[in-house]
Design a protein around this motif. Structure first.
Motif, short mmCIF file in Angstrom:
data_model
loop_
_atom_site.label_atom_id
_atom_site.label_comp_id
_atom_site.label_asym_id
_atom_site.label_seq_id
_atom_site.Cartn_x
_atom_site.Cartn_y
_atom_site.Cartn_z
N GLY A 54 -21.39 42.46 46.67
CA GLY A 54 -21.62 43.74 47.33
C GLY A 54 -21.12 44.88 46.44
O GLY A 54 -20.66 44.66 45.32
N CYS A 74 -25.31 41.42 50.29
CA CYS A 74 -25.24 42.83 50.66
C CYS A 74 -25.88 43.70 49.59
O CYS A 74 -27.09 43.69 49.44
N TYR A 75 -25.07 44.43 48.79
CA TYR A 75 -25.67 45.21 47.71
C TYR A 75 -26.52 44.32 46.82
O TYR A 75 -27.56 44.74 46.31
N HIS A 126 -22.31 47.50 56.03
CA HIS A 126 -23.29 48.21 55.20
C HIS A 126 -23.80 49.49 55.87
O HIS A 126 -23.77 49.61 57.09
N GLN A 135 -27.80 40.06 53.85
CA GLN A 135 -27.15 41.33 54.11
C GLN A 135 -25.70 41.13 54.55
O GLN A 135 -24.85 41.96 54.32
#
Ligand SMILES: Nc1ncnc2c1ncn2[C@@H]1O[C@H](COP(=O)(O)OP(=O)(O)OP(=O)(O)O)[C@@H](O)[C@H]1O
Ligand SMILES: O=c1[nH]c(=O)c2[nH+]cn([C@@H]3O[C@H](COP(=O)(O)O)[C@@H](O)[C@H]3O)c2[nH]1
Ligand SMILES: NC(=O)CC[C@H](N)C(=O)O
Ligand SMILES: [Mg+2]
Length: 541
Positions: A61, A89-90, A144, A180
Motif C-alpha cells: 500500500g 491496496c495502492y 483507503h 483492496q
C-alpha cells in the motif's frame, strides 16, 4: 563478498516492493510466518538491476494516490517478469493504472472492517486461485480513500464489498491479482491464508524457510566469506542478538571468532562473570572480558546529564574496543612475521544487525539509506579497516530467538529482556559513583530474582530497579535514617515504542519491597513507577 551467495540465492524468495505503507513490513512478517523467505525493497527498485530472480512480487500500500503527479510508480517490468504479482491496496490501484483501468477518489473513505463477498468465475478458473477454497464471505480490514472505478481489460472481479465493487480483481489468464483490503493485518480474517495461497499455490514457494535450514546454509555462507584463515572480531554484551550471532560464528569458524565483552562498570551484578561463564564454558565461544570499569567510572565522575552519560559511555566503548582490535591485529602481524602464516589476521567485524534495522532504514522513495548504527558499536568505529559481517541481517527478533534455541543456547538467555548499552548509568539518576552502582546492582538483583521466582519474567518485556537522586526520612532499628529511594520499573510492550506499566500481584511487590529495604544498605524506601510510555519513556534517563 560479492561472489558470496546471499540468502535469496538459497531460498525461493518473494520480492515485496514498498510504496510507503505503514503496513509494508507486516507483509514481510506474514510471508516469513508462512515459511517463505522474502525481502522488501523500495518501489524504485528496477527489476533489471536485481541480481536475483524472485518467485513472485507483492506490491504494498501507499499514502499516495495513483493519480498524484508525484506518486511512486511501479516498474512496468514487474508485470513482464513472468512471475505472479499481487497488489495490495495502492498495489491494486497501481496495477489497475498500469493496465488501463480507472482509479478515483471515493465519496466515502473506508477505514476498518468490511465484509468481502467472494465472486467465483466459472469461465476463468485461473482468476479464482487467490481465494480457492474460501466460500461466501470473510471479514477484511480496509484503509483507503481511493478505489478502482473501472477494472482494466482482461481483469475480472473476484471479490466485492458493499462500497467497493472492485475490492479484488484478477487477470483472466496471467497470475496477476489485486486486493483492496490489507490481507497482511491480523484484523483481516483469513488474510494470512490469502497471502499463503499467493506465495504457496500461485508462486509455488515450497515453505522451506525455517531456522533449521537457515543454520546450515548460513554456517556454510560464513565459511565461504571468511575463507580458511580469516578471523572475526565481535563485541558481545550477553544480550540475545550478540549471543546468537556469536554462537553461530563459533559453529562456523570455531576459535577464529574472538568475542570481546567490555566491563564498563555499569553492568548488572556479576553480569560480566555470568556472561563469561555462559558464553565461554557453556557455549564454547572464545570470549575475552576487558575490565575497563575504572576508566568508564573515572570519565563519568561529576556527570549528571543523561545524554552526556550516553556519549561518554559510547565513546569510551569505541576507544576500548579499538585498542583491543589494534592489539590483536599487532599480535597477528607479529606471528605472521615470525612465519606462523596459519594464524591469519582479523579481517572481519561481527555486527548483530537485524532485519528491522535494515527495513527501517529503507526509504520507499529512493535507494536504501544507510543502516541505523546508533545501537551497534561496530558501525561506529572510525576509519575501520575491518569489514562487516552481519549473519542476522535477514532475521526478525523472533527468528533470532528460534535460531538461538536451535543452537542450544539456554532459554534464559534466548528470552532475555533487553539491556541498554549505557547500562546502569542511565538508571542511576544523577551522578554515577561506585557506591551508587553497588546500591542499584544489589536492589536490581533482588528485584529480578523475585520476578523470576514469581514466574513473571517472561510476562514482562523489561524490568529494572533505578536509584533516585534524593533522600527521604525513615526509621530503621529504632533509629532515624535519611537514605535514598529505589524506584521499580516494569513494562509490557511489543515494539518498545509504546509501553504500559506491569500490574504486579501485591504479594510479589510486598516481598520485593521488604527485601530491598532490609537488605540493601543506603535505601529506606521503594517506589513503583506507574507511568506508561508515552508520556514517560521506558528508561528513566
Ligand atoms: N558491554 C558490552 N561489551 C561488548 N559489547 C557490547 C556491550 N554492550 C553492548 N555491546 C555491543 O552493542 C551491541 C548492541 O547492543 P544491544 O543492547 O542493542 O543488543 P544486544 O545486547 O546484543 O541484544 P539485546 O537487544 O537483546 O540487548 C551488542 O550486540 C554488542 O555488540
Ligand atoms: O542500547 C541502548 N542504548 C541506549 O542509549 C538506550 N536508551 C534506551 N534504550 C532501550 O531502548 C528501549 C526504549 O527505551 P526508552 O523508552 O527509554 O527510549 C528500551 O529497551 C531501552 O532499554 C537503549 N538501548
Ligand atoms: N492503504 C493504501 O494503500 C491507500 C492507497 C491510497 N492512498 C488510498 O487512499 O486509497
Ligand atoms: Mg543489550
Amino acid at each position: 563478498m560479492d561472489q558470496t551467495k546471499a540468502v535469496h540465492d538459497f531460498y525461493s524468495t518473494i520480492l515485496i516492493l514498498d510504496f510507503g505503507s505503514q503496513y509494508s513490513h507486516l507483509i514481510t512478517r506474514r510471508c516469513r510466518e508462512l515459511n517463505v523467505y522474502c525481502e522488501m525493497l523500495p518501489c524504485t527498485q528496477k527489476l533489471k538491476d536485481l541480481s536475483w530472480k524472485p518467485k513472485g512480487i507483492i506490491l504494498s500500500g501507499s499514502p499516495y494516490s495513483t493519480y498524484d503527479t508525484d506518486a511512486p510508480r511501479v516498474d512496468p517490468d514487474v508485470f513482464n517478469a513472468g512471475v505472479p504479482v499481487l497488489g495490495i491496496c495502492y498495489g491494486l490501484q497501481e496495477t489497475t493504472n498500469v493496465f488501463g483501468g480507472k482509479v478515483e477518489a471515493c465519496d466515502h473513505r473506508e477505514y476498518g472492517f468490511a465484509q468481502l463477498d467472494i465472486v467465483h468465475n466459472d469461465q476463468h478458473p485461473h482468476a479464482n486461485k487467490l481465494f480457492e477454497g474460501i466460500q461466501g464471505s470473510m471479514q477484511v480490514w480496509m484503509s483507503h480513500g481511493d478505489a478502482v472505478r473501472e477494472a482494466p481489460k482482461d481483469f475480472v472481479v473476484i471479490g466485492k464489498t458493499n462500497t467497493a465493487p472492485f475490492a479484488a480483481i484478477a487477470h483472466v489468464n496471467k497470475p496477476i491479482y489485486g486486493i483492496q483490503f490489507h490481507a497482511e493485518v491480523t484484523h483481516s480474517q483469513r488474510g494470512k491464508e490469502v497471502i499463503g495461497k499467493f506465495v504457496h499455490d500461485i508462486c509455488q514457494c515450497k515453505g522451506e524457510w525455517t531456522m533449521e535450514s537457515f543454520i546450515s546454509k548460513e554456517i556454510q555462507r560464513i565459511r565461504e566469506i571468511c575463507g580458511d584463515k580469516g578471523k572475526v572480531l565481535g563485541a558481545v554484551s550477553g544480550g540475545v542478538d550478540s549471543t546468537v550471532a556469536a554462537k553461530l560464528m563459533h559453529e562456523a569458524i570455531g576459535d577464529r571468532f574472538q568475542a570481546v565483552l567490555v566491563d564498563n562498570g555499569v553492568l548488572r551484578l556479576n553480569e560480566a562473570s555470568q556472561v563469561y561463564k555462559t558464553l565461554r564454558q557453556d557455549l564454547g565461544v572464545n570470549l575475552k572480558v576487558i575490565d575497563a570499569a575504572d576508566l568508564f567510572l573515572g570519565k563519568l565522575e561529576g556527570v549528571t546529564d543523561p545524554e552526556k552519560k550516553r556519549k561518554i559511555i559510547g565513546n569510551t566503548f569505541i576507544e576500548v574496543f579499538e585498542a583491543e582490535a589494534a592489539r590483536l591485529e599487532g599480535e597477528a602481524e607479529k606471528e605472521i612475521e615470525q612465519g606462523k602464516f596459519s594464524k591469519g589476521k582479523f579481517e572481519w567485524l561481527l555486527q548483530g544487525t537485524l532485519y528491522p534495522d535494515v527495513i527501517e532504514s529503507i526509504s520507499f522513495k529512493g535507494p536504501s539509506a544507510t543502516i541505523k548504527t546508533h545501537h551497534n558499536v561496530g558501525g561506529l568505529l572510525a576509519d575501520m579497516k575491518l569489514k562487516l559481517i552481519e549473519p542476522l541481517r535477514e532475521l526478525f527478533k523472533d527468528e533470532v530467538r528460534a535460531l538461538g534455541r536451535l543452537l542450544e543456547i539456554p532459554d534464559h538467555l534466548v528470552n532475555r529482556q533487553p539491556f541498554p548499552g549505557p547500562g546502569l548509568a542511565i538508571r542511576i539518576l544523577g551522578e554515577v559513583t561506585r557506591s551508587q552502582v553497588e546500591i542499584v546492582q544489589h536492589a536490581d538483583s533482588i528485584y529480578m530474582e523475585e520476578i523470576t521466582n514469581a514466574g513473571l519474567y517472561n510476562q514482562i518485556s523489561q524490568a529494572y530497579a533505578a536509584l533516585l537522586p534524593v533522600k527521604a526520612v525513615g526509621v530503621q532499628g529504632d533509629k532515624r535514617t535519611y537514605e535514598q529511594i529505589i524506584a521499580l520499573r516494569a513494562v509490557t510492550t511489543t515494539d518498545f515504542m509504546t509501553a504500559d506499566w506491569f500490574d504486579f500481584p501485591h504479594d510479589v511487590l510486598k516481598r520485593i519491597s521488604s527485601r530491598i529495604t532490609n537488605q540493601v544498605r543506603g535505601v529506606n524506601r521503594v517506589m513503583l513507577d506507574v507511568s506508561s510510555k508515552p508520556p514517560a519513556t521506558i528508561e528513566m534517563e
